[in-house]
Design an enzyme around this catalytic site. Structure first.
Site, mmCIF file in Angstrom:
data_model
loop_
_atom_site.group_PDB
_atom_site.id
_atom_site.type_symbol
_atom_site.label_atom_id
_atom_site.label_comp_id
_atom_site.label_asym_id
_atom_site.label_seq_id
_atom_site.Cartn_x
_atom_site.Cartn_y
_atom_site.Cartn_z
ATOM 1 N N SER A 7 7.844 7.571 9.907
ATOM 2 C CA SER A 7 9.231 7.756 9.641
ATOM 3 C C SER A 7 9.452 8.971 8.660
ATOM 4 O O SER A 7 9.150 10.118 9.137
ATOM 5 C CB SER A 7 9.549 6.603 8.769
ATOM 6 O OG SER A 7 10.734 6.439 8.527
ATOM 7 N N ARG A 63 18.825 -1.777 0.066
ATOM 8 C CA ARG A 63 17.459 -2.320 0.878
ATOM 9 C C ARG A 63 17.873 -3.355 1.920
ATOM 10 O O ARG A 63 17.152 -3.303 2.923
ATOM 11 C CB ARG A 63 16.528 -3.109 -0.201
ATOM 12 C CG ARG A 63 15.513 -3.310 0.389
ATOM 13 C CD ARG A 63 14.548 -2.082 0.814
ATOM 14 N NE ARG A 63 13.184 -2.301 0.870
ATOM 15 C CZ ARG A 63 12.377 -1.291 1.562
ATOM 16 N NH1 ARG A 63 12.781 -0.101 1.928
ATOM 17 N NH2 ARG A 63 11.193 -1.408 1.650
ATOM 18 N N ASP A 109 11.743 0.981 18.687
ATOM 19 C CA ASP A 109 12.371 1.516 17.376
ATOM 20 C C ASP A 109 13.767 2.099 17.822
ATOM 21 O O ASP A 109 13.835 2.968 18.373
ATOM 22 C CB ASP A 109 11.505 2.753 16.884
ATOM 23 C CG ASP A 109 11.814 3.113 15.809
ATOM 24 O OD1 ASP A 109 13.000 3.276 15.083
ATOM 25 O OD2 ASP A 109 11.052 4.082 15.225
ATOM 26 N N HIS A 137 11.269 -0.172 14.105
ATOM 27 C CA HIS A 137 10.677 0.695 13.372
ATOM 28 C C HIS A 137 9.463 0.491 12.475
ATOM 29 O O HIS A 137 8.609 1.208 12.383
ATOM 30 C CB HIS A 137 11.856 1.314 12.398
ATOM 31 C CG HIS A 137 11.321 2.619 11.752
ATOM 32 N ND1 HIS A 137 11.227 3.812 12.264
ATOM 33 C CD2 HIS A 137 11.471 2.841 10.337
ATOM 34 C CE1 HIS A 137 10.871 4.635 11.535
ATOM 35 N NE2 HIS A 137 11.059 4.158 10.261
ATOM 36 N N ASP A 138 9.356 -0.756 12.008
ATOM 37 C CA ASP A 138 8.354 -1.212 11.215
ATOM 38 C C ASP A 138 7.014 -1.122 12.076
ATOM 39 O O ASP A 138 6.006 -1.158 11.283
ATOM 40 C CB ASP A 138 8.502 -2.551 11.032
ATOM 41 C CG ASP A 138 9.235 -2.791 9.668
ATOM 42 O OD1 ASP A 138 9.116 -1.829 8.715
ATOM 43 O OD2 ASP A 138 10.028 -3.756 9.266
#
Lengths: 370, 205
Positions: free
Chosen positions: A145, A214, A309, A342-343
């Site tokens: 990232s 967040r 992602d 994405h994680d």
């Protein structure tokens, strides 16, 4: 493996904006041993809200590092063989100088008087750290990232100092969609009356705004499939709808929990500044010509993306790979299958480990032969 | 303390006789691109034994993973699209091993190989082999042999060519064949190659 945070200090750093920050401190941790030739050092660059504590158990908090599944004895970044460094980025809030640090000129926190900085500035500060450790050439710079952006910037800014880079789930320039999500986060913080134009350090922090920021972030880190699997439409502690606006769905509960938890460890002003640095990131400096940026680079690349992602989609990695191929560069690329969005680079690490390990090993072999 | 994890395994080429020939053709320290490189066995062998600069392309993510884990710089992609990106004569050799019959536009691939590489090495299974001919003749169905073990509907092979077909293609398009090798099993043959050869390896300039 218990690790302690360390701190390095430099007189000043000249930023891309023209501003100077003085003095500047950088928090870092290390694992493994630097060999006698100082040839086995790997710099890990962290993602947006990460910190220097990438692996092992923190001396201060007792917590494992954010990439503990990738860094350690026998792991992808094998600390039995490599000397691994990770530092908190410039502008962060986990030990490195940032908006929450005291401005020596005023004796007060910088807050919004902190200079705006870029990914290149983060990398410049890391270079100062690497220089101060007596390391002339890093075996590798690796990160996912925003960490991947730093790895790419290293290859372009200091190609003679990196034998290989591993940019994971990243991009060579922030896209409209990525900027858009960051802007929603910034606006959530700035709309919170507790933000007080950034001057909240002796008051209540803008917890609601930061928490909403967040929550948005967490949605972008997952995938439709991983959310369906993890939460579905499950209700939280109830069988029927309450016909009110309390927490009802599991996914709401999760996001609120993540939001609240984040507020206790992250500074809202750092959030604003770091997202800005991401949004400014463009390796081609607005020319659209990535080829020029990479022209003099002879670093090895291992580029990794993940199929689910959608925040940093695979096509962005493939653009990097295509340009490197055009330049006849040394590039390996794999689009790893994962449902974690994405994680994935943080949680779905079995296949990532396999290729990172082989790639590092071959790079070290090439380095020894050279 | 050493500087790297000792995780690399020596590569053997026992199961691929065409790899032996390719290994013979390739000069030490040359630049090699392997199209459809699978798990990178050939490239890893060439790096180890010929000190070549090796690059590979492979469409299967699983095989790309294995190749990168082996230490070979392989990228995941389609060979027909990917070739377009390389500069002219970027490589001394471009290898297409047992894949020509699977490409959508073989002639375009060959042209691109010769643009990107100084020389091209092509190996393919010979559809003119007598077993293939016999299978078709006696069964009246799409041929199935050890060399072509698939049913017509699940075969990766979308173009069928014999050794003579390939030679014709080269002469029609001005590709110069510099060397040719024919294999029956792992044995090299020279008599009646289009009838007896199972695998052909061509070096084209």
């Amino acid at each position: 493996m218990i690790v302690e945070a360390r701190l390095a200090q430099f007189d000043s750093i000249a930023l891309e904006s023209g501003a100077t920050l003085s003095p500047v401190e950088i928090a870092y941790e290390t694992w493994g041993q630097l060999d006698t030739l100082r040839s086995n050092a790997i710099l890990i660059t962290h993602a947006f809200t990460g910190d220097a504590h990438a692996a092992g158990i923190s001396h201060e908090t007792g917590r494992p590092g954010w990439w503990d599944n990738m860094i350690g004895p026998g792991k992808a970044f094998d600390t039995d063989h490599y000397f691994v460094i990770c530092s908190n980025v410039l502008g962060g809030c986990q030990g490195t100088t940032g908006p929450g640090s005291l401005n020596p000129a005023t004796g007060l926190p910088y807050a919004m008087s902190f200079p705006v900085f870029t990914i290149r500035d983060m990398v410049l500060l890391q270079k100062k750290l690497v220089d101060s450790l007596g390391i002339e050439c890093l075996l590798c710079v690796a990160g996912g990232s925003m960490g991947g952006m730093q790895a790419l910037e290293w290859a372009v800014s200091y190609p003679e100092m990196v034998r290989c880079v591993i940019p994971i789930a990243t991009t060579w320039r922030h896209s409209a969609q990525q900027i858009a999500f960051n802007e929603v986060g910034r606006q959530a913080i700035m709309a919170d009356p507790d933000w007080c134009s950034g001057d909240y350090y002796d008051k209540k922090p803008p917890a609601r705004g930061l928490s909403v920021a967040r929550m948005v972030g967490h949605i972008t880190y997952m995938s439709d499939e991983s959310m369906r699997e993890k939460f579905g439409r499950k209700l939280r502690d109830k069988e029927k709808f309450g016909f009110d606006f309390g927490v009802e769905f599991e996914v709401e509960s999760y996001l609120r929990y993540r939001g609240t938890q984040f507020v206790s460890r992250f500074d809202a002003n750092s959030y604003l500044y770091i997202t800005k640095a991401e949004d400014y990131f463009d390796l081609a400096n607005g020319t659209g010509q990535l080829t020029e940026a990479f022209r003099t680079v002879d670093t090895r690349f291992l580029v990794i993306s993940f199929t689910s992602d959608w925040l940093y989609p695979s096509y962005q990695s493939q653009e990097i790979v295509r340009v490197l191929r055009r330049l006849n560069g040394d590039v390996a690329y794999c689009d790893l299958q994962s449902n974690y969005g994405h994680d994935a680079f943080l949680v779905d690490v079995a296949e990532q480990t396999e290729i990172v390990r082989g790639f590092l090993d071959s790079t070290a072999r090439i380095a020894r032969a050279a | 303390m050493s500087t790297a994890a000792p995780v690399h395994h020596p590569v053997t080429l026992a199961e691929r006789p065409d790899f032996h020939i390719i290994g013979e053709i390739i000069q030490p320290r040359s630049r090699v691109l392997d199209l459809g490189c699978g798990e990178g066995e050939l490239l890893a062998w060439l790096v180890e034994n010929k000190s070549v600069l090796a690059r590979g392309v492979e469409i299967s993510a699983q095989q790309v993973r294995k190749a990168i884990a082996r230490g070979v710089s392989v990228y995941q992609g389609d060979i027909e699209e990917g070739l377009a990106d390389y500069p002219d004569k970027a490589f001394d050799y471009v290898i297409l091993s047992q894949t020509l019959q699977e490409t959508r536009a073989p002639l375009e691939v060959l042209r691109a190989m010769l643009r990107v590489g100084k020389q091209a090495i092509i190996s393919f299974p010979n559809f003119g082999h007598w077993r293939v001919r016999a299978s078709m003749l006696f069964s009246g169905q799409a041929p199935k042999t050890r060399l072509f073990p698939y049913d017509w509907y699940n075969s990766p092979n979308i173009h069928f060519l014999s050794i003579n077909d390939f030679e014709d293609l080269c002469s029609d398009n001005g590709f110069r064949i510099e060397r040719r090798y024919f294999l029956a099993g792992s044995r090299r043959i020279s008599v009646l190659p289009n009838l007896l050869g199972q695998t052909a390896v061509f070096l084209v300039g």
